[in-house]
Design an enzyme around this catalytic site. Sequence first.
Site, PDB file in Angstrom:
ATOM      1  N   GLY A 235      -9.737  38.685 -56.452  1.00  0.00           N
ATOM      2  CA  GLY A 235      -9.811  37.253 -56.160  1.00  0.00           C
ATOM      3  C   GLY A 235     -11.184  36.700 -56.497  1.00  0.00           C
ATOM      4  CB  SER A 236     -12.778  33.551 -55.502  1.00  0.00           C
ATOM      5  OG  SER A 236     -12.719  33.659 -54.097  1.00  0.00           O
ATOM      6  N   GLY A 240     -14.541  37.688 -52.105  1.00  0.00           N
ATOM      7  CA  GLY A 240     -14.794  39.110 -52.337  1.00  0.00           C
ATOM      8  C   GLY A 240     -16.070  39.601 -51.668  1.00  0.00           C
ATOM      9  CD  GLU A 257     -12.132  45.204 -60.497  1.00  0.00           C
ATOM     10  OE1 GLU A 257     -12.863  44.393 -61.096  1.00  0.00           O
ATOM     11  OE2 GLU A 257     -12.291  46.434 -60.577  1.00  0.00           O
ATOM     12  CB  CYS A 291     -10.445  37.653 -63.833  1.00  0.00           C
ATOM     13  SG  CYS A 291      -9.417  39.023 -64.390  1.00  0.00           S
TER      14      CYS A 291
END
Length: 491
Positions: A235-236, A240, A257, A291
Amino acid sequence: MLDTTNARPEIKGVYIGGRWRRLDREFEDMNPSDGSLWARIPDGGAPVARQAIEAAHDAFAGWAALPFQERAGFMLKCADIVERRKDDFIAAARFEGGGWHGKGVHETLAIPEIFRAAAGVCYSPIGEILPSLHGKVSQAVRVPMGVVGVISPWNVPGILAARQFSFAMAAGNTIVLKPSEETPYMGGLFFAEVMEEAGVPPGAFNVVTCSRGAVGEVGDEMMDNPLVKGVAFTGSTAVGRRIAAKCGAHLKKCCIELGGKDSLIVLEDADMERAAAAANFGAFMHQGQICMSVEKVLVQESVHETFLRLFADRASKLKVGDVADKSNVIGPLINDRQAARVKSQLDDAVGKGAKVVVGGGVDGRFVEPTILTRVTRDMDIWREETFGPVAVVTPFRTDGEAIAMNNDTEYGLSSGIMTADEHRALSIARNLRTGMCHVNCSTINDEAHAPFGGVKASGLGRYGGRWSMETFCETRWITLDRGGKPFPGVF
Ligand code: NAD
Protein backbone atom coordinates in the site's frame (compact mmCIF):
# COMPACT_ATOMS: atom_id res chain seq x y z
CA MET A 1 -20.69 -0.17 -26.99
CA LEU A 2 -21.57 -0.48 -23.30
CA ASP A 3 -21.30 -3.95 -21.84
CA THR A 4 -24.38 -4.70 -19.78
CA THR A 5 -23.09 -7.98 -18.30
CA ASN A 6 -22.16 -6.01 -15.21
CA ALA A 7 -22.45 -9.22 -13.18
CA ARG A 8 -22.53 -8.55 -9.50
CA PRO A 9 -21.38 -11.22 -7.06
CA GLU A 10 -23.49 -12.55 -4.25
CA ILE A 11 -21.82 -11.27 -1.11
CA LYS A 12 -22.23 -13.96 1.54
CA GLY A 13 -20.41 -12.29 4.44
CA VAL A 14 -16.92 -12.34 5.91
CA TYR A 15 -15.16 -15.71 5.71
CA ILE A 16 -13.95 -17.02 9.07
CA GLY A 17 -13.09 -20.58 10.04
CA GLY A 18 -14.51 -21.94 6.77
CA ARG A 19 -17.91 -20.25 7.33
CA TRP A 20 -19.56 -17.19 5.80
CA ARG A 21 -20.86 -14.72 8.37
CA ARG A 22 -23.10 -11.76 7.74
CA LEU A 23 -22.46 -8.71 9.93
CA ASP A 24 -24.86 -6.08 11.26
CA ARG A 25 -22.93 -3.27 9.62
CA GLU A 26 -22.26 -2.98 5.87
CA PHE A 27 -20.61 -0.41 3.63
CA GLU A 28 -21.10 0.54 -0.01
CA ASP A 29 -18.69 -0.68 -2.68
CA MET A 30 -18.88 1.75 -5.60
CA ASN A 31 -18.35 1.34 -9.35
CA PRO A 32 -15.79 4.10 -9.94
CA SER A 33 -16.84 4.63 -13.57
CA ASP A 34 -20.36 5.86 -12.81
CA GLY A 35 -20.56 6.08 -9.03
CA SER A 36 -23.30 3.43 -8.85
CA LEU A 37 -23.56 0.94 -5.99
CA TRP A 38 -21.81 -2.29 -7.02
CA ALA A 39 -22.07 -4.31 -3.81
CA ARG A 40 -22.82 -4.04 -0.11
CA ILE A 41 -19.91 -5.37 1.91
CA PRO A 42 -19.70 -6.53 5.56
CA ASP A 43 -18.06 -3.87 7.72
CA GLY A 44 -16.00 -5.71 10.31
CA GLY A 45 -14.30 -4.22 13.35
CA ALA A 46 -11.62 -5.36 15.80
CA PRO A 47 -13.77 -8.13 17.39
CA VAL A 48 -14.40 -9.71 13.96
CA ALA A 49 -10.69 -9.48 13.11
CA ARG A 50 -9.90 -11.14 16.45
CA GLN A 51 -12.24 -14.05 15.67
CA ALA A 52 -10.58 -14.50 12.28
CA ILE A 53 -7.13 -14.47 13.89
CA GLU A 54 -8.23 -17.06 16.46
CA ALA A 55 -9.68 -19.26 13.69
CA ALA A 56 -6.40 -19.01 11.77
CA HIS A 57 -4.45 -19.79 14.93
CA ASP A 58 -6.60 -22.86 15.66
CA ALA A 59 -6.08 -24.10 12.09
CA PHE A 60 -2.32 -23.56 12.07
CA ALA A 61 -1.07 -26.81 13.61
CA GLY A 62 -3.16 -28.96 11.25
CA TRP A 63 -2.36 -26.96 8.12
CA ALA A 64 1.38 -26.83 8.88
CA ALA A 65 1.41 -30.59 9.58
CA LEU A 66 -0.11 -31.50 6.22
CA PRO A 67 2.33 -33.21 3.85
CA PHE A 68 3.76 -30.43 1.69
CA GLN A 69 2.37 -32.00 -1.47
CA GLU A 70 -1.15 -31.61 -0.11
CA ARG A 71 -0.66 -27.90 0.50
CA ALA A 72 0.78 -27.64 -3.02
CA GLY A 73 -2.28 -29.54 -4.30
CA PHE A 74 -4.62 -26.93 -2.77
CA MET A 75 -2.63 -24.15 -4.47
CA LEU A 76 -2.95 -25.95 -7.81
CA LYS A 77 -6.71 -26.34 -7.30
CA CYS A 78 -6.99 -22.61 -6.58
CA ALA A 79 -5.13 -21.88 -9.84
CA ASP A 80 -7.60 -24.01 -11.80
CA ILE A 81 -10.63 -22.43 -10.14
CA VAL A 82 -9.42 -18.89 -10.87
CA GLU A 83 -8.90 -19.90 -14.50
CA ARG A 84 -12.40 -21.33 -14.69
CA ARG A 85 -13.90 -18.25 -12.99
CA LYS A 86 -11.95 -15.70 -14.98
CA ASP A 87 -15.06 -13.96 -16.30
CA ASP A 88 -16.31 -13.29 -12.76
CA PHE A 89 -12.95 -11.82 -11.83
CA ILE A 90 -12.73 -9.70 -14.98
CA ALA A 91 -16.22 -8.28 -14.35
CA ALA A 92 -15.15 -7.31 -10.82
CA ALA A 93 -11.89 -5.81 -12.10
CA ARG A 94 -13.90 -3.59 -14.42
CA PHE A 95 -16.91 -2.66 -12.34
CA GLU A 96 -15.47 -2.72 -8.83
CA GLY A 97 -11.89 -1.77 -9.72
CA GLY A 98 -12.46 0.63 -12.64
CA GLY A 99 -9.96 -1.21 -14.83
CA TRP A 100 -9.87 -1.60 -18.58
CA HIS A 101 -11.05 -5.06 -19.74
CA GLY A 102 -7.47 -6.01 -20.72
CA LYS A 103 -6.20 -5.25 -17.23
CA GLY A 104 -8.69 -7.74 -15.76
CA VAL A 105 -7.61 -10.32 -18.33
CA HIS A 106 -3.98 -9.77 -17.33
CA GLU A 107 -4.78 -10.41 -13.66
CA THR A 108 -6.62 -13.64 -14.47
CA LEU A 109 -3.54 -14.89 -16.29
CA ALA A 110 -1.13 -13.88 -13.54
CA ILE A 111 -3.05 -15.12 -10.47
CA PRO A 112 -3.00 -18.83 -11.48
CA GLU A 113 0.70 -18.41 -12.21
CA ILE A 114 1.24 -17.18 -8.64
CA PHE A 115 -0.65 -20.15 -7.15
CA ARG A 116 1.37 -22.56 -9.32
CA ALA A 117 4.66 -20.89 -8.38
CA ALA A 118 3.64 -21.20 -4.71
CA ALA A 119 2.89 -24.90 -5.26
CA GLY A 120 6.28 -25.24 -6.95
CA VAL A 121 8.30 -23.88 -4.05
CA CYS A 122 6.78 -26.56 -1.80
CA TYR A 123 9.06 -29.00 -3.67
CA SER A 124 12.26 -27.02 -3.09
CA PRO A 125 14.70 -27.53 -0.19
CA ILE A 126 13.58 -26.26 3.21
CA GLY A 127 17.03 -25.96 4.70
CA GLU A 128 20.69 -26.83 4.65
CA ILE A 129 22.99 -29.31 6.36
CA LEU A 130 25.85 -27.39 7.94
CA PRO A 131 29.35 -28.63 8.76
CA SER A 132 29.73 -28.96 12.53
CA LEU A 133 32.75 -28.26 14.74
CA HIS A 134 31.86 -31.33 16.79
CA GLY A 135 30.60 -33.78 14.22
CA LYS A 136 26.94 -33.08 14.97
CA VAL A 137 24.17 -33.38 12.46
CA SER A 138 23.64 -29.62 12.17
CA GLN A 139 20.74 -28.29 10.18
CA ALA A 140 19.31 -24.90 9.31
CA VAL A 141 15.64 -25.51 8.70
CA ARG A 142 12.85 -23.24 7.53
CA VAL A 143 9.56 -23.50 9.44
CA PRO A 144 6.28 -21.61 9.11
CA MET A 145 5.58 -18.87 11.66
CA GLY A 146 1.86 -19.25 12.35
CA VAL A 147 -0.82 -16.69 11.49
CA VAL A 148 0.16 -14.17 8.83
CA GLY A 149 -1.91 -10.98 8.54
CA VAL A 150 -2.24 -9.70 4.98
CA ILE A 151 -3.30 -6.14 4.17
CA SER A 152 -3.63 -5.50 0.43
CA PRO A 153 -4.28 -2.49 -1.85
CA TRP A 154 -6.95 -1.75 -4.47
CA ASN A 155 -4.94 -1.08 -7.61
CA VAL A 156 -4.06 -4.61 -8.72
CA PRO A 157 -5.91 -6.43 -5.95
CA GLY A 158 -5.97 -9.94 -7.41
CA ILE A 159 -2.28 -10.26 -8.17
CA LEU A 160 -1.08 -8.36 -5.14
CA ALA A 161 -3.24 -10.18 -2.58
CA ALA A 162 -2.45 -13.58 -4.14
CA ARG A 163 1.28 -12.77 -4.12
CA GLN A 164 1.07 -11.83 -0.44
CA PHE A 165 -0.78 -14.89 0.88
CA SER A 166 -0.15 -17.84 -1.49
CA PHE A 167 3.54 -18.44 -0.75
CA ALA A 168 3.01 -17.85 2.97
CA MET A 169 0.22 -20.42 2.92
CA ALA A 170 2.17 -22.92 0.85
CA ALA A 171 4.92 -22.71 3.49
CA GLY A 172 2.41 -23.80 6.16
CA ASN A 173 1.22 -20.48 7.60
CA THR A 174 -2.46 -19.64 7.97
CA ILE A 175 -3.91 -16.37 6.74
CA VAL A 176 -6.15 -13.50 7.73
CA LEU A 177 -6.61 -11.26 4.68
CA LYS A 178 -7.95 -7.73 4.93
CA PRO A 179 -8.49 -6.43 1.41
CA SER A 180 -8.77 -2.75 0.55
CA GLU A 181 -12.17 -1.18 1.18
CA GLU A 182 -12.12 -0.06 -2.49
CA THR A 183 -11.91 -3.64 -3.85
CA PRO A 184 -13.12 -5.92 -1.05
CA TYR A 185 -14.52 -8.50 -3.47
CA MET A 186 -11.78 -8.92 -6.07
CA GLY A 187 -9.01 -8.52 -3.49
CA GLY A 188 -10.61 -10.62 -0.75
CA LEU A 189 -14.02 -12.30 -0.84
CA PHE A 190 -13.41 -13.70 -4.34
CA PHE A 191 -10.41 -15.60 -2.95
CA ALA A 192 -12.49 -16.87 -0.02
CA GLU A 193 -14.89 -18.36 -2.59
CA VAL A 194 -11.94 -19.94 -4.40
CA MET A 195 -10.46 -21.42 -1.19
CA GLU A 196 -13.86 -22.76 -0.14
CA GLU A 197 -14.35 -24.45 -3.49
CA ALA A 198 -10.82 -25.87 -3.39
CA GLY A 199 -11.68 -27.50 -0.05
CA VAL A 200 -8.95 -25.74 1.91
CA PRO A 201 -9.35 -26.76 5.59
CA PRO A 202 -11.49 -24.36 7.66
CA GLY A 203 -9.50 -21.54 9.22
CA ALA A 204 -6.42 -21.86 7.01
CA PHE A 205 -7.64 -18.87 5.00
CA ASN A 206 -9.88 -16.12 6.39
CA VAL A 207 -11.10 -12.82 4.97
CA VAL A 208 -12.27 -9.82 7.00
CA THR A 209 -13.63 -6.82 5.11
CA CYS A 210 -14.15 -3.37 6.58
CA SER A 211 -14.85 0.23 5.60
CA ARG A 212 -12.22 2.98 5.55
CA GLY A 213 -13.53 4.13 8.93
CA ALA A 214 -12.66 0.76 10.50
CA VAL A 215 -9.27 0.01 8.89
CA GLY A 216 -7.42 1.57 11.83
CA GLU A 217 -8.96 -0.76 14.44
CA VAL A 218 -8.84 -3.85 12.20
CA GLY A 219 -5.25 -3.05 11.21
CA ASP A 220 -4.25 -2.47 14.84
CA GLU A 221 -5.78 -5.81 15.84
CA MET A 222 -3.70 -7.53 13.16
CA MET A 223 -0.54 -5.83 14.36
CA ASP A 224 -1.11 -5.97 18.12
CA ASN A 225 -2.66 -9.44 18.49
CA PRO A 226 0.14 -11.75 19.72
CA LEU A 227 -1.30 -14.68 17.73
CA VAL A 228 -0.31 -12.90 14.49
CA LYS A 229 3.33 -13.74 13.86
CA GLY A 230 3.95 -11.93 10.57
CA VAL A 231 2.42 -9.14 8.50
CA ALA A 232 2.36 -8.66 4.73
CA PHE A 233 1.45 -5.14 3.68
CA THR A 234 1.19 -3.58 0.21
CA GLY A 235 0.00 0.00 0.00
CA SER A 236 0.99 3.61 0.50
CA THR A 237 4.22 4.71 2.14
CA ALA A 238 2.38 6.72 4.82
CA VAL A 239 0.41 3.68 6.05
CA GLY A 240 3.34 1.32 5.47
CA ARG A 241 5.59 3.35 7.79
CA ARG A 242 2.96 3.15 10.52
CA ILE A 243 2.59 -0.60 10.08
CA ALA A 244 6.34 -1.23 10.03
CA ALA A 245 6.73 0.86 13.19
CA LYS A 246 4.00 -1.14 14.96
CA CYS A 247 5.48 -4.44 13.84
CA GLY A 248 8.86 -3.21 15.03
CA ALA A 249 7.46 -2.44 18.47
CA HIS A 250 6.09 -5.99 18.70
CA LEU A 251 9.25 -7.50 17.11
CA LYS A 252 7.04 -9.00 14.41
CA LYS A 253 8.33 -9.87 10.97
CA CYS A 254 6.83 -7.78 8.18
CA CYS A 255 7.11 -7.40 4.44
CA ILE A 256 6.18 -3.90 3.36
CA GLU A 257 5.77 -2.99 -0.32
CA LEU A 258 5.04 0.68 -0.88
CA GLY A 259 4.89 3.48 -3.43
CA GLY A 260 7.23 4.43 -6.24
CA LYS A 261 8.37 7.29 -8.47
CA ASP A 262 9.87 5.23 -11.25
CA SER A 263 11.92 6.50 -14.20
CA LEU A 264 12.33 5.10 -17.69
CA ILE A 265 15.71 6.19 -19.06
CA VAL A 266 15.87 6.47 -22.85
CA LEU A 267 19.39 6.56 -24.32
CA GLU A 268 20.18 8.03 -27.74
CA ASP A 269 20.77 4.60 -29.35
CA ALA A 270 17.46 3.10 -28.23
CA ASP A 271 14.83 1.74 -30.59
CA MET A 272 12.60 4.82 -30.40
CA GLU A 273 9.33 3.06 -31.28
CA ARG A 274 9.89 0.47 -28.54
CA ALA A 275 10.91 3.21 -26.10
CA ALA A 276 7.72 5.15 -26.86
CA ALA A 277 5.60 1.99 -26.46
CA ALA A 278 7.35 1.15 -23.16
CA ALA A 279 6.69 4.67 -21.88
CA ASN A 280 3.07 4.65 -23.05
CA PHE A 281 2.29 1.27 -21.46
CA GLY A 282 4.34 2.05 -18.35
CA ALA A 283 2.77 5.46 -17.73
CA PHE A 284 -0.86 4.84 -18.66
CA MET A 285 -1.71 1.16 -18.03
CA HIS A 286 -4.52 1.19 -15.43
CA GLN A 287 -4.48 5.01 -15.43
CA GLY A 288 -0.98 5.04 -13.96
CA GLN A 289 -2.28 3.42 -10.76
CA ILE A 290 0.50 0.83 -10.56
CA CYS A 291 3.27 1.10 -7.99
CA MET A 292 5.82 0.51 -10.80
CA SER A 293 4.26 2.99 -13.25
CA VAL A 294 6.60 5.11 -15.34
CA GLU A 295 6.23 8.55 -13.75
CA LYS A 296 9.37 10.19 -15.20
CA VAL A 297 10.83 9.58 -18.66
CA LEU A 298 14.44 10.76 -18.79
CA VAL A 299 15.50 11.14 -22.42
CA GLN A 300 18.96 11.83 -23.81
CA GLU A 301 18.93 15.37 -25.19
CA SER A 302 19.80 14.43 -28.81
CA VAL A 303 16.66 12.24 -29.18
CA HIS A 304 14.34 14.17 -26.86
CA GLU A 305 12.21 15.75 -29.61
CA THR A 306 11.92 12.53 -31.65
CA PHE A 307 10.95 10.49 -28.60
CA LEU A 308 8.45 13.09 -27.38
CA ARG A 309 6.68 13.15 -30.76
CA LEU A 310 6.33 9.35 -30.85
CA PHE A 311 5.24 9.12 -27.20
CA ALA A 312 2.70 11.95 -27.55
CA ASP A 313 1.34 10.37 -30.70
CA ARG A 314 0.68 7.05 -28.92
CA ALA A 315 -0.73 8.66 -25.74
CA SER A 316 -3.20 10.83 -27.64
CA LYS A 317 -4.78 7.70 -29.16
CA LEU A 318 -5.75 6.13 -25.81
CA LYS A 319 -9.51 6.34 -25.33
CA VAL A 320 -10.81 7.59 -21.98
CA GLY A 321 -14.18 6.68 -20.44
CA ASP A 322 -16.44 4.22 -18.63
CA VAL A 323 -14.77 0.78 -18.75
CA ALA A 324 -18.16 -0.79 -19.50
CA ASP A 325 -17.05 0.08 -23.05
CA LYS A 326 -14.18 -2.34 -23.78
CA SER A 327 -12.51 0.14 -26.13
CA ASN A 328 -11.90 2.58 -23.26
CA VAL A 329 -8.35 1.79 -22.18
CA ILE A 330 -8.20 4.64 -19.68
CA GLY A 331 -10.90 4.26 -17.04
CA PRO A 332 -11.60 6.30 -13.92
CA LEU A 333 -9.25 6.79 -11.00
CA ILE A 334 -10.39 4.68 -8.08
CA ASN A 335 -11.94 7.51 -6.04
CA ASP A 336 -12.33 11.28 -5.76
CA ARG A 337 -9.41 11.50 -3.32
CA GLN A 338 -6.98 10.06 -5.91
CA ALA A 339 -8.39 12.33 -8.65
CA ALA A 340 -7.95 15.40 -6.41
CA ARG A 341 -4.36 14.39 -5.64
CA VAL A 342 -3.50 14.09 -9.34
CA LYS A 343 -5.23 17.39 -10.17
CA SER A 344 -3.37 19.18 -7.40
CA GLN A 345 0.00 17.94 -8.74
CA LEU A 346 -0.98 19.00 -12.27
CA ASP A 347 -2.10 22.47 -11.10
CA ASP A 348 1.09 22.90 -9.07
CA ALA A 349 3.30 21.92 -12.04
CA VAL A 350 1.47 24.05 -14.62
CA GLY A 351 1.33 26.98 -12.19
CA LYS A 352 5.14 26.80 -11.85
CA GLY A 353 5.75 26.68 -15.62
CA ALA A 354 5.40 23.05 -16.79
CA LYS A 355 4.11 22.59 -20.34
CA VAL A 356 1.23 20.21 -21.14
CA VAL A 357 2.16 18.36 -24.36
CA VAL A 358 -0.82 16.00 -24.39
CA GLY A 359 -3.95 15.76 -22.20
CA GLY A 360 -4.25 17.72 -18.98
CA GLY A 361 -8.04 17.40 -18.74
CA VAL A 362 -9.67 16.22 -15.49
CA ASP A 363 -13.37 15.39 -15.53
CA GLY A 364 -14.47 14.03 -12.17
CA ARG A 365 -12.54 10.79 -11.66
CA PHE A 366 -11.47 10.65 -15.32
CA VAL A 367 -8.03 12.10 -16.07
CA GLU A 368 -6.70 12.26 -19.64
CA PRO A 369 -3.35 10.62 -20.34
CA THR A 370 -1.07 13.59 -19.79
CA ILE A 371 2.53 14.32 -20.78
CA LEU A 372 4.35 17.24 -19.18
CA THR A 373 7.67 18.83 -20.10
CA ARG A 374 9.69 21.69 -18.52
CA VAL A 375 9.19 20.13 -15.11
CA THR A 376 11.57 21.40 -12.44
CA ARG A 377 12.69 20.11 -9.05
CA ASP A 378 10.55 22.60 -7.12
CA MET A 379 7.36 21.00 -8.50
CA ASP A 380 5.58 18.35 -6.40
CA ILE A 381 5.27 16.11 -9.45
CA TRP A 382 9.04 15.72 -9.79
CA ARG A 383 9.46 13.75 -6.58
CA GLU A 384 6.07 12.77 -5.15
CA GLU A 385 4.22 9.69 -6.34
CA THR A 386 1.39 10.74 -8.69
CA PHE A 387 -0.46 7.42 -9.09
CA GLY A 388 -2.38 8.77 -12.06
CA PRO A 389 -2.02 8.90 -15.87
CA VAL A 390 0.63 11.63 -15.94
CA ALA A 391 4.20 11.31 -17.24
CA VAL A 392 6.97 13.86 -17.02
CA VAL A 393 9.49 13.91 -19.91
CA THR A 394 12.85 15.51 -19.12
CA PRO A 395 16.08 15.71 -21.16
CA PHE A 396 19.50 14.74 -19.81
CA ARG A 397 23.03 14.98 -21.25
CA THR A 398 25.20 12.38 -19.52
CA ASP A 399 24.57 8.97 -17.96
CA GLY A 400 25.60 10.43 -14.60
CA GLU A 401 22.90 13.09 -14.95
CA ALA A 402 20.26 10.44 -15.76
CA ILE A 403 21.31 8.40 -12.72
CA ALA A 404 21.11 11.45 -10.45
CA MET A 405 17.66 12.36 -11.79
CA ASN A 406 16.41 8.79 -11.29
CA ASN A 407 17.69 8.76 -7.73
CA ASP A 408 16.30 12.21 -6.87
CA THR A 409 13.30 10.89 -4.91
CA GLU A 410 12.68 9.21 -1.57
CA TYR A 411 11.33 6.18 -3.48
CA GLY A 412 13.28 3.34 -5.09
CA LEU A 413 10.99 0.67 -6.50
CA SER A 414 11.61 -0.07 -10.20
CA SER A 415 13.37 1.50 -13.18
CA GLY A 416 13.83 0.92 -16.90
CA ILE A 417 16.61 1.63 -19.40
CA MET A 418 16.12 1.66 -23.18
CA THR A 419 19.30 1.25 -25.24
CA ALA A 420 21.05 -0.92 -27.82
CA ASP A 421 24.19 -0.95 -25.63
CA GLU A 422 23.79 -3.71 -23.03
CA HIS A 423 27.12 -2.97 -21.35
CA ARG A 424 26.18 0.70 -20.85
CA ALA A 425 22.74 -0.34 -19.60
CA LEU A 426 24.15 -2.65 -16.94
CA SER A 427 26.60 -0.04 -15.80
CA ILE A 428 23.75 2.49 -15.35
CA ALA A 429 21.56 -0.19 -13.72
CA ARG A 430 24.20 -0.79 -11.03
CA ASN A 431 23.95 2.85 -9.95
CA LEU A 432 20.18 3.22 -9.79
CA ARG A 433 18.85 3.08 -6.22
CA THR A 434 15.88 0.87 -7.02
CA GLY A 435 14.95 -2.65 -5.97
CA MET A 436 14.32 -3.64 -9.58
CA CYS A 437 15.64 -2.54 -12.98
CA HIS A 438 14.57 -3.72 -16.44
CA VAL A 439 16.67 -3.11 -19.53
CA ASN A 440 14.77 -2.57 -22.77
CA CYS A 441 11.41 -2.89 -21.08
CA SER A 442 9.04 -0.72 -19.11
CA THR A 443 9.35 -0.41 -15.34
CA ILE A 444 6.27 -2.65 -14.93
CA ASN A 445 7.44 -6.24 -14.60
CA ASP A 446 6.30 -8.87 -12.15
CA GLU A 447 6.95 -12.61 -12.29
CA ALA A 448 5.72 -14.81 -9.48
CA HIS A 449 9.07 -16.53 -8.83
CA ALA A 450 11.32 -13.42 -9.00
CA PRO A 451 12.31 -11.19 -6.06
CA PHE A 452 9.91 -8.25 -6.05
CA GLY A 453 10.43 -5.21 -3.86
CA GLY A 454 11.91 -1.77 -3.39
CA VAL A 455 14.55 0.14 -1.48
CA LYS A 456 14.37 3.46 0.41
CA ALA A 457 10.73 4.55 1.00
CA SER A 458 9.47 1.90 -1.43
CA GLY A 459 9.55 -0.83 1.15
CA LEU A 460 11.21 -3.54 3.13
CA GLY A 461 11.50 -7.23 2.26
CA ARG A 462 10.79 -9.20 -0.90
CA TYR A 463 7.87 -11.15 -2.34
CA GLY A 464 8.12 -13.90 -4.91
CA GLY A 465 9.32 -17.52 -5.05
CA ARG A 466 11.86 -18.52 -2.44
CA TRP A 467 12.16 -14.89 -1.27
CA SER A 468 8.56 -15.07 -0.04
CA MET A 469 9.40 -18.33 1.75
CA GLU A 470 12.27 -16.64 3.55
CA THR A 471 10.05 -13.68 4.42
CA PHE A 472 7.25 -15.78 5.90
CA CYS A 473 9.26 -18.47 7.68
CA GLU A 474 11.63 -18.64 10.63
CA THR A 475 14.99 -20.31 10.14
CA ARG A 476 15.83 -22.61 13.04
CA TRP A 477 19.18 -24.21 13.87
CA ILE A 478 18.69 -27.80 15.01
CA THR A 479 21.59 -30.05 15.93
CA LEU A 480 21.92 -33.72 16.80
CA ASP A 481 24.95 -34.55 18.96
CA ARG A 482 26.33 -38.05 18.77
CA GLY A 483 28.53 -37.64 21.83
CA GLY A 484 31.21 -35.58 20.12
CA LYS A 485 31.16 -32.26 21.98
CA PRO A 486 33.28 -32.27 25.15
CA PHE A 487 32.30 -30.18 28.22
CA PRO A 488 34.90 -28.43 30.45
CA GLY A 489 36.16 -30.89 33.07
CA VAL A 490 34.82 -28.80 36.06
CA PHE A 491 31.28 -29.65 34.92
P1 NAD B 1 -3.31 2.52 1.35
O1 NAD B 1 -2.05 2.57 2.13
O2 NAD B 1 -4.29 3.62 1.54
O3 NAD B 1 -4.10 1.20 1.67
C1 NAD B 1 -3.46 -0.07 1.56
C2 NAD B 1 -4.14 -1.01 2.51
O4 NAD B 1 -3.90 -0.54 3.84
C3 NAD B 1 -5.66 -1.07 2.35
O5 NAD B 1 -6.08 -2.38 2.57
C4 NAD B 1 -6.15 -0.16 3.46
O6 NAD B 1 -7.43 -0.47 3.91
C5 NAD B 1 -5.12 -0.43 4.53
N1 NAD B 1 -4.99 0.59 5.55
C6 NAD B 1 -5.15 1.93 5.43
N2 NAD B 1 -4.92 2.52 6.62
C7 NAD B 1 -4.60 1.54 7.50
C8 NAD B 1 -4.24 1.51 8.88
N3 NAD B 1 -4.19 2.60 9.61
N4 NAD B 1 -3.95 0.30 9.43
C9 NAD B 1 -4.01 -0.83 8.71
N5 NAD B 1 -4.36 -0.85 7.40
C10 NAD B 1 -4.63 0.31 6.82
O7 NAD B 1 -2.85 2.33 -0.16
P2 NAD B 1 -3.79 2.18 -1.42
O8 NAD B 1 -4.34 3.54 -1.71
O9 NAD B 1 -4.72 1.05 -1.25
O10 NAD B 1 -2.74 1.73 -2.55
C11 NAD B 1 -2.01 2.64 -3.28
C12 NAD B 1 -0.59 2.71 -2.79
O11 NAD B 1 -0.04 1.40 -2.74
C13 NAD B 1 0.31 3.48 -3.71
O12 NAD B 1 1.17 4.29 -2.96
C14 NAD B 1 1.08 2.40 -4.44
O13 NAD B 1 2.31 2.81 -4.95
C15 NAD B 1 1.22 1.37 -3.39
N6 NAD B 1 1.45 0.04 -3.98
C16 NAD B 1 2.66 -0.55 -3.84
C17 NAD B 1 2.92 -1.78 -4.42
C18 NAD B 1 4.26 -2.48 -4.28
O14 NAD B 1 4.33 -3.69 -4.50
N7 NAD B 1 5.33 -1.78 -3.94
C19 NAD B 1 1.93 -2.41 -5.15
C20 NAD B 1 0.70 -1.77 -5.28
C21 NAD B 1 0.47 -0.54 -4.67
